[in-house]
Design a protein around this motif. Structure first.
Motif, PDB file in Angstrom:
ATOM      1  N   GLN A 108       0.595   4.022  -2.904  1.00  0.00           N
ATOM      2  CA  GLN A 108       0.324   5.432  -2.588  1.00  0.00           C
ATOM      3  C   GLN A 108       1.430   6.340  -3.139  1.00  0.00           C
ATOM      4  OE1 GLN A 108      -2.418   6.754  -1.198  1.00  0.00           O
ATOM      5  NE2 GLN A 108      -3.319   4.718  -1.085  1.00  0.00           N
ATOM      6  N   TYR A 115       9.031   6.891  -1.958  1.00  0.00           N
ATOM      7  CA  TYR A 115       8.071   7.264  -0.928  1.00  0.00           C
ATOM      8  C   TYR A 115       8.692   8.120   0.152  1.00  0.00           C
ATOM      9  CZ  TYR A 115      10.020   2.845   0.718  1.00  0.00           C
ATOM     10  OH  TYR A 115      10.871   1.822   1.027  1.00  0.00           O
ATOM     11  N   ALA A 122      -4.625   5.372  -6.757  1.00  0.00           N
ATOM     12  CA  ALA A 122      -4.123   4.266  -5.923  1.00  0.00           C
ATOM     13  C   ALA A 122      -5.140   3.130  -5.813  1.00  0.00           C
ATOM     14  CB  ALA A 122      -3.718   4.771  -4.538  1.00  0.00           C
ATOM     15  N   ASP A 174       0.827  -1.206   0.000  1.00  0.00           N
ATOM     16  CA  ASP A 174       0.000   0.000   0.000  1.00  0.00           C
ATOM     17  C   ASP A 174       0.865   1.263   0.000  1.00  0.00           C
ATOM     18  OD1 ASP A 174      -2.623   1.270   0.099  1.00  0.00           O
ATOM     19  OD2 ASP A 174      -2.010   1.923   2.109  1.00  0.00           O
ATOM     20  N   ARG A 179       0.870   9.291  -5.944  1.00  0.00           N
ATOM     21  CA  ARG A 179       1.265  10.679  -5.660  1.00  0.00           C
ATOM     22  C   ARG A 179       2.300  11.175  -6.666  1.00  0.00           C
ATOM     23  NH1 ARG A 179       3.039   9.646  -1.004  1.00  0.00           N
ATOM     24  NH2 ARG A 179       5.190   9.389  -1.615  1.00  0.00           N
TER      25      ARG A 179
END
Length: 192
Positions: free
Chosen positions: A9, A72, A46, A5, A13
């Motif tokens: 994400q 990330y 997502a 996840d 983004r």
């Protein structure tokens, strides 16, 4: 490995941010990449975990590395990726794997080095040309990277990427030998 996840994400983004920064509409990115508009929308929201091929096509269309799309943590000047946070992009039926350890944008020549620092050894490096970047993979021991006067400890199995246009040094402050693999990307000379 990071949670799927977290990677989903980050991809959502970064894809939306990079698409917007480059002035591409959803339709324009779909056309440039060969990825359907619907898939681009699902990724940006997502709602899907795309294949490696899809991520490669999107990265190519945006002119960035896969690592940048999946990054990330863009908050640090030095990006350290612990072994457990490397992103597995492919798993083979026999147990094989393709793991993205670390990546950077590379505008010019690349150099691949191997370094061996014995306990207590330090190598100080003068600033490289502006725009030079490095990736250090720690194979054994622990490296202390000093960049702009700030020490960053990088344990075995981790990689770090950083801009090397300022003075920096490599130190082995541990009791065991430190071995690392280093990639240096130097920008091409002006006018090339």
């Amino acid at each position: 490995m990071p949670e799927p996840d977290l990677v989903t994400q980050a991809l959502a983004r970064n894809l939306k941010r990079l698409r917007t920064e480059r002035g591409h509409t959803l339709d324009a990115l779909a056309a440039r990449s060969g990825v359907s508009r619907g898939m681009v929308v699902q990724i940006e929201q997502a709602r899907t975990n795309p294949s490696v091929g899809t991520v490669v096509r999107l990265a190519d269309a945006l002119g960035v590395s896969i690592a940048r799309l999946l990054d990330y943590d863009e908050t640090s000047q030095v990006r350290i990726v612990p072994a457990e946070e490397a992103v597995r992009l492919w798993s083979g039926p026999g147990g094989g794997s393709g793991v993205l350890l670390n990546g950077i944008e590379a505008p010019g020549p690349l150099e691949l080095w191997t370094w061996h620092l014995r306990p207590g050894e330090t190598h100080a490096s003068d600033p490289h040309p502006a725009g030079t970047v490095e990736i250090a993979r720690i194979d054994e021991g622990e490296l202390t990277l000093v960049l702009d006067g700030r020490a960053h400890r990088i344990p075995a199995g981790s990689t770090a990427s950083y801009e090397a246009g300022t003075a920096h040094s490599y130190r082995n402050e541990g009791a065991a030998d430190c071995r690392l693999t280093l990639v240096v990307s130097v920008p091409p000379p002006a006018g090339r």
